[in-house]
Design a protein around this motif. Structure first.
Motif, PDB file in Angstrom:
ATOM      1  N   THR A 170       0.828  -1.205   0.000  1.00  0.00           N
ATOM      2  CA  THR A 170       0.000   0.000   0.000  1.00  0.00           C
ATOM      3  C   THR A 170       0.866   1.260   0.000  1.00  0.00           C
ATOM      4  O   THR A 170       0.561   2.237  -0.687  1.00  0.00           O
ATOM      5  CB  THR A 170      -0.930  -0.003   1.221  1.00  0.00           C
ATOM      6  N   ALA A 174       0.896   4.165  -2.787  1.00  0.00           N
ATOM      7  CA  ALA A 174       0.622   5.555  -2.399  1.00  0.00           C
ATOM      8  C   ALA A 174       1.732   6.485  -2.879  1.00  0.00           C
ATOM      9  O   ALA A 174       1.468   7.572  -3.399  1.00  0.00           O
ATOM     10  CB  ALA A 174       0.460   5.650  -0.885  1.00  0.00           C
ATOM     11  N   PHE A 239      -1.756   8.153   7.131  1.00  0.00           N
ATOM     12  CA  PHE A 239      -2.223   6.776   7.301  1.00  0.00           C
ATOM     13  C   PHE A 239      -2.963   6.694   8.632  1.00  0.00           C
ATOM     14  O   PHE A 239      -2.415   7.043   9.686  1.00  0.00           O
ATOM     15  CB  PHE A 239      -1.042   5.797   7.298  1.00  0.00           C
ATOM     16  N   THR A 259     -11.458   7.251  10.026  1.00  0.00           N
ATOM     17  CA  THR A 259     -11.001   7.732   8.722  1.00  0.00           C
ATOM     18  C   THR A 259     -11.848   8.919   8.265  1.00  0.00           C
ATOM     19  O   THR A 259     -11.320   9.914   7.751  1.00  0.00           O
ATOM     20  CB  THR A 259     -11.088   6.595   7.694  1.00  0.00           C
ATOM     21  N   TYR A 271      -5.014   7.260   3.881  1.00  0.00           N
ATOM     22  CA  TYR A 271      -4.991   5.824   3.644  1.00  0.00           C
ATOM     23  C   TYR A 271      -5.294   5.102   4.947  1.00  0.00           C
ATOM     24  O   TYR A 271      -5.031   5.611   6.038  1.00  0.00           O
ATOM     25  CB  TYR A 271      -3.616   5.385   3.109  1.00  0.00           C
ATOM     26  N   SER A 272      -5.862   3.897   4.833  1.00  0.00           N
ATOM     27  CA  SER A 272      -6.203   3.095   6.002  1.00  0.00           C
ATOM     28  C   SER A 272      -5.923   1.637   5.680  1.00  0.00           C
ATOM     29  O   SER A 272      -5.323   1.319   4.637  1.00  0.00           O
ATOM     30  CB  SER A 272      -7.668   3.315   6.392  1.00  0.00           C
ATOM     31  N   ASP A 273      -6.364   0.742   6.594  1.00  0.00           N
ATOM     32  CA  ASP A 273      -6.025  -0.673   6.426  1.00  0.00           C
ATOM     33  C   ASP A 273      -7.233  -1.570   6.175  1.00  0.00           C
ATOM     34  O   ASP A 273      -7.057  -2.736   5.829  1.00  0.00           O
ATOM     35  CB  ASP A 273      -5.268  -1.182   7.656  1.00  0.00           C
ATOM     36  N   VAL A 278     -12.837   2.513   2.742  1.00  0.00           N
ATOM     37  CA  VAL A 278     -12.942   3.051   1.375  1.00  0.00           C
ATOM     38  C   VAL A 278     -14.401   3.457   1.148  1.00  0.00           C
ATOM     39  O   VAL A 278     -15.315   2.662   1.323  1.00  0.00           O
ATOM     40  CB  VAL A 278     -12.483   2.008   0.333  1.00  0.00           C
ATOM     41  N   SER A 282     -10.902   7.101   2.765  1.00  0.00           N
ATOM     42  CA  SER A 282      -9.644   6.447   2.438  1.00  0.00           C
ATOM     43  C   SER A 282      -9.469   6.342   0.932  1.00  0.00           C
ATOM     44  O   SER A 282     -10.417   6.022   0.204  1.00  0.00           O
ATOM     45  CB  SER A 282      -9.611   5.043   3.054  1.00  0.00           C
ATOM     46  N   VAL A 283      -8.237   6.595   0.446  1.00  0.00           N
ATOM     47  CA  VAL A 283      -7.961   6.499  -0.989  1.00  0.00           C
ATOM     48  C   VAL A 283      -8.050   5.047  -1.445  1.00  0.00           C
ATOM     49  O   VAL A 283      -8.676   4.742  -2.454  1.00  0.00           O
ATOM     50  CB  VAL A 283      -6.573   7.081  -1.311  1.00  0.00           C
ATOM     51  N   GLY A 285      -5.978   0.921  -1.646  1.00  0.00           N
ATOM     52  CA  GLY A 285      -4.747   0.143  -1.604  1.00  0.00           C
ATOM     53  C   GLY A 285      -5.058  -1.315  -1.362  1.00  0.00           C
ATOM     54  O   GLY A 285      -6.168  -1.796  -1.624  1.00  0.00           O
ATOM     55  N   PHE A 325     -10.041   0.916  -4.390  1.00  0.00           N
ATOM     56  CA  PHE A 325      -9.806   2.364  -4.413  1.00  0.00           C
ATOM     57  C   PHE A 325     -11.143   3.094  -4.516  1.00  0.00           C
ATOM     58  O   PHE A 325     -12.124   2.563  -5.033  1.00  0.00           O
ATOM     59  CB  PHE A 325      -8.920   2.764  -5.600  1.00  0.00           C
TER      60      PHE A 325
END
Length: 824
Positions: A170, A174, A239, A259, A271-273, A278, A282-283, A285, A325
């Protein structure tokens, strides 16, 4: 480059339908009585206990549950799932786990499980510790952070899936999408999960070539970082990892809510996990996928039920991922979707007729005008359907399911209603936050369904109560917000009066009269200078001030409340270190035997000299310790120090005793007698020289538990004293029921003893009663020789107060061995 395109609304709708259907199946299977045919089918099918760490509606766990419920086993009957939620986010203490253990023991007393499926760390830890309840049953877990061996220990028959975020891939994506990045910010919670996340980040960064500067933001709550986010340079990536509370003392928000909070306060890429983030800011990944995790967990469960030993199934250390994404975020940041990795899925991408999927059909039918018109009509209808779905989703996101009122996400528009330009300085907004008192007790006593009924009834009462210039919000749990637009102080005072009359009548729930009260906090500001976050924060602070003071009147926020709140936060933050570093000192105040003219005992009193705040009064830091959960550690600290300082007095001819105060939390913890025995043994302190002082009101809760704990203490040789006797719920019955040894008459009866005949009668009655019950009597607050002489004439030999000595550091009494104390 081939990619999978997924429309956000359809994806959410399918997830909502699946979750709703699964919840309905769980409720029906738990609540409806099974027929004989159904019982026979359940007996033939495997029985699986699914234990969730959190609560229904938690997005990560709901998606794992959906994947697990798909099952998908070929040739294998789907088992009977028994799903239980631990609810440890809202109730993180050990008491909730104890209730759950008793509940499961009673509910499944005659049930044998073929397998246990746990989700997240708390559920696996609970199963590992409940050896008597789950001994020998295979376990397949998911969502575990860190090393599962530290939770499982030596327990056999365990396998499962670890939760790990693929930060490496990720991060590379990014950096490729944002080539000008010079700085990385990693926002993580201030808990054990946050430590593991930061360790993982540092490990990943160490394996990558030198790149942007990395910085950790450790957030106890989100209120600490909101302003900082607005001042970051545009060459920065953020992040967001883990669950973080919005405010101190509140349960952590869901990862997607965290987020969304960060995204609302910055224009930087976020960005997150987790795949659920999303669409919430969050973008994207390589995201951890709860749905795929549940499917994999189901596959591992099938192998175990088919006869394969869990020890032969290795841990899955790579969490199932989704390459996902947010199209809208990519557009906002100016990122071309052609730069995404192959196989990427897109959310929020608008349907386009120019995609290859639609191009050939459009060309083929473009020659026929009638079909073109039909296609146009279909597109119009479809857009309307999508718009309707969007409105429905927006309504669902901004309204509460139980009451139908707007939720916290729908609050900001209500505050901003009105014409700011026309309002001038006359139009004001008042925000009143009310929280029901003792709502947890209602839930624990009658059940959550009954609590929901009270919340719904409260919402209905508020609907009839409000005026046209007022709006209502269910802020969460038992909290409501009233937004009122008003002009002039009389209107604000009228609002206060109406609020205080809200609970004049009890609620009728299922035929029962339930008296309910609430704490009110208010803040107001001109509409032209409105700051919604500040207004909400001030009202909530004022509400907790009302709860703390047990006030049923509306408490308006002022600077003094802010100062007290800030001071309490500083005390609460410093208290654990003060206990650990020995900053809490022990003072002794003698208890005099006025007949033998010697010291009969010492009462140990805690004192704290703060490095910045100076001397903090004991009632203040003891209250903070109780509210913050540190009272047990404080009691153990004072007890150990007091016993150690008392050891020189063991050889005194007067045989003095040591008195130490204990809290209601200590009595109800269940572990206090064992801890006390270890402390006394380690210091060679005789138990018969120790007196534990408890207050009257702490004996009015769980009588059985209190009696059991006091009986254990008495069996060790420790004596029990009732402190501040006569100020609480005095009752002859508990003196006999709890078998105490000493009662201490409160100082309020001694203050006017020389001039009040009524107080003299009360003191004589208490002394006479104590003599009949073979109880010793100590009088507190003796400040004059006249009071001491009068008390002695009444038969009260043991006395304590400033006339003999003020509390002094315990070390200053080391040379005093039962001799008369010197009055200051």
């Amino acid at each position: 480059m081939p990619r999978t395109f997924v429309h956000l609304h359809a994806w959410r709708l399918r997830g909502l339908i699946r979750a709703t259907a699964w919840a309905a199946v769980c409720m029906l299977s738990a609540g409806a009585p099974a027929s004989r045919a159904e019982l026979g089918t359940q007996t033939a099918r495997p029985q699986v206990l699914v234990l969730m760490s959190y609560h229904p509606g938690h997005s990560w766990e709901d998606r794992i549950l959906a994947g697990l419920n798909e099952w998908g086993g070929k040739g294998m009957a789907k088992p009977v799932f028994h799903t239980e939620w631990m609810d440890t986010k809202r109730y993180p203490g050990t008491e909730q786990r104890q209730h759950l253990a008793r509940y499961l023991t009673d509910k499944y007393a005659h049930q044998r499980f073929d397998l246990i499926a746990t989700v997240d760390d708390n559920a696996l830890e609970f199963v590992a510790r409940q050896s008597a309840l789950f001994d020998g049953t295979p376990v397949v877990f998911s969502g575990i952070n860190g090393d599962p061996a530290q939770i499982v220990g030596e327990r056999p028959k365990v396998t499962g899936i670890l939760e790990r975020f693929d930060l490496t891939r990720t991060l590379r994506i990014a950096l490729s999408l944002h080539p000008g990045t010079r700085r990385l910010i990693f926002i993580t919670p201030q808990d054990e999960t946050g430590i593991e996340l930061r360790n993982g980040v540092d490990t990943t960064l160490a394996l990558l070539p030198p790149g942007p500067q990395a910085e950790h933001w450790i957030a106890p709550d989100l209120s600490r970082i909101g302003e900082r986010l607005q001042h970051q340079h545009r060459d920065t990536l953020i992040f967001v990892l883990g669950s973080i509370p919005a405010l101190a003392g509140q349960p952590p928000l869901e990862p997607e809510e965290v987020t969304a909070f960060v995204h609302e306060r910055t224009q930087l890429p976020v960005y997150s996990d987790l795949d659920t983030s999303v669409g919430h800011g969050s973008v994207g990944g390589y995201m951890n996928s709860g749905l795929e995790t549940g499917r994999l967990q189901a596959s591992m469960a099938q192998q175990i039920l088919a006869g394969r030993a869990p020890s032969q199934i290795p841990y899955v250390r790579e969490t199932p991922l989704a390459l996902l994404f947010d199209y809208q975020e990519l557009q906002r940041l100016g990122v071309n979707t052609r730069h995404l990795p192959e196989g990427s899925a897109l959310l929020n991408e608008p349907v386009s007729i120019f995609d290859s999927e639609y191009r050939q059909p459009l060309i083929g039918f473009s020659l026929v005008m009638a079909l073109l018109l039909a296609s146009a009509a279909i597109l119009v209808i479809r857009s309307r359907v999508l718009a309707e779905r969007q409105r429905a989703l927006h309504y669902q996101a901004t309204h509460d399911d139980l009451t139908g009122l707007p939720n916290r996400h729908g609050l900001p528009p209500l505050l901003l209603q009105g014409d700011r330009n026309a309002a001038g300085d006359q139009e004001h907004v008042a925000l009143v936050m009310l929280g029901l008192n003792r709502f947890k007790l209602i839930n624990d006593t009658y059940g959550h369904a009954f609590g929901d009924a009270i919340v719904a009834a409260m919402a209905e009462r508020l609907r009839h109560w409000r005026t046209e210039r007022e709006a209502l919000v269910r802020f969460g749990g038992d909290s409501f917000v009233i937004v009122s637009h008003f002009r002039g102080e009389p209107a604000l005072e009228h609002l206060r009066t109406r609020c205080e009359a809200l609970f004049s009548q009890p609620f009728i729930i299922n035929g029962q009269r339930i008296p309910v009260t609430a704490a009110f906090g208010m803040s107001s500001a001109p509409l032209s200078a409105l700051d919604p976050e500040r207004l909400l924060r001030e009202a909530e602070t004022a509400m907790y001030e009302a709860k703390r003071n047990r006030s049923t009147q509306v408490v308006a926020f002022d600077c003094r409340i802010h100062v007290r709140t800030t001071r309490q936060f500083q005390i609460e933050a410093s208290l654990p270190d003060a206990i650990a570093n020995g900053e809490i000192e022990v003072y002794f105040q003698p208890i005099m035997d006025t007949v033998r003219d010697c010291i009969a005992g010492f009462e140990a009193l805690a004192r704290w000299q703060h490095s910045e705040l100076g001397a903090i009064p004991p009632p203040e830091f003891i209250r903070v310790a109780t509210e913050s959960g540190h009272i047990g550690a404080l009691t153990q600290c004072v007890l150990r120090k007091a016993c150690a300082a008392f050891l020189p007095h063991l050889s005194s001819p007067a045989q003095p005793y040591l008195a130490v105060n204990v809290s209601v939390s200590d009595i109800y913890s269940g572990e206090f007698p064992v801890q006390l025995a270890k402390t006394l043994a380690s210091l060679d302190m005789p138990a018969n020289r120790l007196v534990l002082e408890v207050t009257e009101d702490m004996l009015l809760g769980d009588e059985q538990l209190a009696a059991q704990t006091l009986a254990q203490l008495r069996s060790q040789g420790v004596r029990i004293a009732i402190d501040d006797f006569g100020t609480g719920y005095s009752s002859m019955s508990y003196l006999s029921h709890y078998q105490v040894h000493i009662i201490k008459i409160d100082r309020s009866f001694v203050r006017n003893l020389a001039t009040s005949a009524q107080d003299q009668k009360i003191v004589r009655a208490i002394i006479s009663m104590a003599a009949d019950l073979d109880l010793s009597v100590i009088t507190e607050g003796v400040e004059t020789q006249e009071q001491s002489t009068l008390l002695r004439s009444m038969g009260c030999v043991l006395q304590q107060g400033y006339v003999f000595s003020r509390p002094q550091p315990a070390r200053q009494w080391a040379g005093v061995t039962g001799l008369p104390a010197t009055a200051e």
